[in-house]
Design a protein around this motif. Structure first.
Motif, mmCIF file in Angstrom:
data_model
loop_
_atom_site.group_PDB
_atom_site.id
_atom_site.type_symbol
_atom_site.label_atom_id
_atom_site.label_comp_id
_atom_site.label_asym_id
_atom_site.label_seq_id
_atom_site.Cartn_x
_atom_site.Cartn_y
_atom_site.Cartn_z
ATOM 1 N N ILE A 1 0.860 -1.183 0.000
ATOM 2 C CA ILE A 1 0.000 0.000 0.000
ATOM 3 C C ILE A 1 0.892 1.228 0.000
ATOM 4 N N SER A 2 0.668 2.134 -0.959
ATOM 5 C CA SER A 2 1.481 3.342 -1.088
ATOM 6 C C SER A 2 0.619 4.580 -0.903
ATOM 7 N N GLY B 1 10.318 4.931 -9.877
ATOM 8 C CA GLY B 1 11.404 4.234 -9.207
ATOM 9 C C GLY B 1 11.047 3.907 -7.784
ATOM 10 N N VAL B 2 11.667 2.867 -7.246
ATOM 11 C CA VAL B 2 11.417 2.395 -5.880
ATOM 12 C C VAL B 2 12.752 2.168 -5.184
ATOM 13 N N TYR B 3 12.830 2.574 -3.920
ATOM 14 C CA TYR B 3 13.974 2.236 -3.076
ATOM 15 C C TYR B 3 13.430 1.596 -1.809
ATOM 16 N N ALA C 1 8.915 1.252 1.159
ATOM 17 C CA ALA C 1 9.309 1.498 -0.224
ATOM 18 C C ALA C 1 9.155 2.991 -0.511
ATOM 19 N N LEU C 2 10.281 3.680 -0.690
ATOM 20 C CA LEU C 2 10.242 5.082 -1.093
ATOM 21 C C LEU C 2 10.014 5.136 -2.595
ATOM 22 N N ARG C 3 9.020 5.933 -3.033
ATOM 23 C CA ARG C 3 8.616 5.911 -4.434
ATOM 24 C C ARG C 3 8.586 7.304 -5.041
ATOM 25 N N ALA C 4 8.948 7.377 -6.317
ATOM 26 C CA ALA C 4 8.810 8.592 -7.113
ATOM 27 C C ALA C 4 8.266 8.165 -8.466
ATOM 28 N N GLU C 5 7.260 8.902 -8.969
ATOM 29 C CA GLU C 5 6.598 8.510 -10.208
ATOM 30 C C GLU C 5 6.225 9.744 -11.017
ATOM 31 N N LEU D 1 5.190 11.607 -5.239
ATOM 32 C CA LEU D 1 6.249 11.225 -4.312
ATOM 33 C C LEU D 1 5.574 10.581 -3.100
ATOM 34 N N GLY D 2 6.066 9.418 -2.689
ATOM 35 C CA GLY D 2 5.372 8.767 -1.595
ATOM 36 C C GLY D 2 6.158 7.640 -0.960
#
Length: 199
Positions: free
Chosen positions: A47-48, A173-175, A181-185, A193-194
């Motif tokens: 869940i993001s 991208g995911v880290y 999970a740090l996310r940028a889309e 950003l989430g």
């Protein structure tokens, strides 16, 4: 002493059990020779929560929030190599974005709130056990509510609502840090950003 030795023996037997190994938290795939190998991280059951910057809505920018849930549908992906693994999933959720528009002239400005349920296909490529990149394609249905100033002429349709169906492509991208999970889309109309939570 005997009890301690017995406990160590039981623990060692459980640790070496094939059934237990297959249920470990590290995702695994079967190679062409039938060997089970670890394939690093996954976005399955994640869940993001996102902060949104909308920039493609009638040349205006807006701010909002979004939530997504991702579920694998092809866990082993399409690429079966030793240095990279992939997974294909479905990701669905909801976005809310607020836009403020000028140009109301003597009647002032007006605003638009959009609510957008979406569902899309995402293809995750894990470059390392912690880092992934992905393309995705979303199908969304946007509901928009327009709020006009109180003195806006009624024949202009004060309080209008409308809706539209659309497709949106995105790359991201995911880290991964443990279960986070740090996310940028970046999509065709929205930057997200989430952070995601895997369970």
């Amino acid at each position: 002493m005997r009890k301690t030795s017995l406990l160590f023996a039981v623990a060692a037997a459980l640790a070496s059990s094939p059934a237990l190994a297959q249920t470990s938290s590290s995702p695994r795939v079967t190679t062409s020779d039938g060997t089970m190998v670890s394939r690093g991280e996954t976005m399955d059951n994640t869940i993001s929560i996102f902060g949104l910057l909308g920039y493609g809505y009638y040349s205006q920018t807006g701010l909002g929030l979004g939530v997504r849930y991702q579920k694998e549908i092809v866990p082993q992906g399409l690429i079966h190599g030793a240095s990279i693994h992939d997974e294909i999933g479905l990701e669905g959720g909801l976005d809310w974005t607020h836009y403020s528009f000028g140009g109301g002239g003597e009647f002032g400005d007006f605003s638009v709130n959009t609510f957008t349920p979406v569902i899309g296909a995402v293809w995750n490529f894990w470059l390392t056990p912690q880092i992934a990149v992905y393309p995705k394609l979303d199908l969304g249905y946007r509901f928009a509510r327009v709020s006009y100033p109180s003195n806006f002429p009624s024949d202009f349709g004060s309080g209008n609502s409308y809706s539209e169906l659309f497709l949106q492509g995105a790359v991201g991208g995911v880290y991964k840090i443990a279960n986070l999970a740090l996310r940028a889309e970046l999509g065709s109309s929205t930057l997200r950003l989430g952070v995601g939570f895997n369970f």
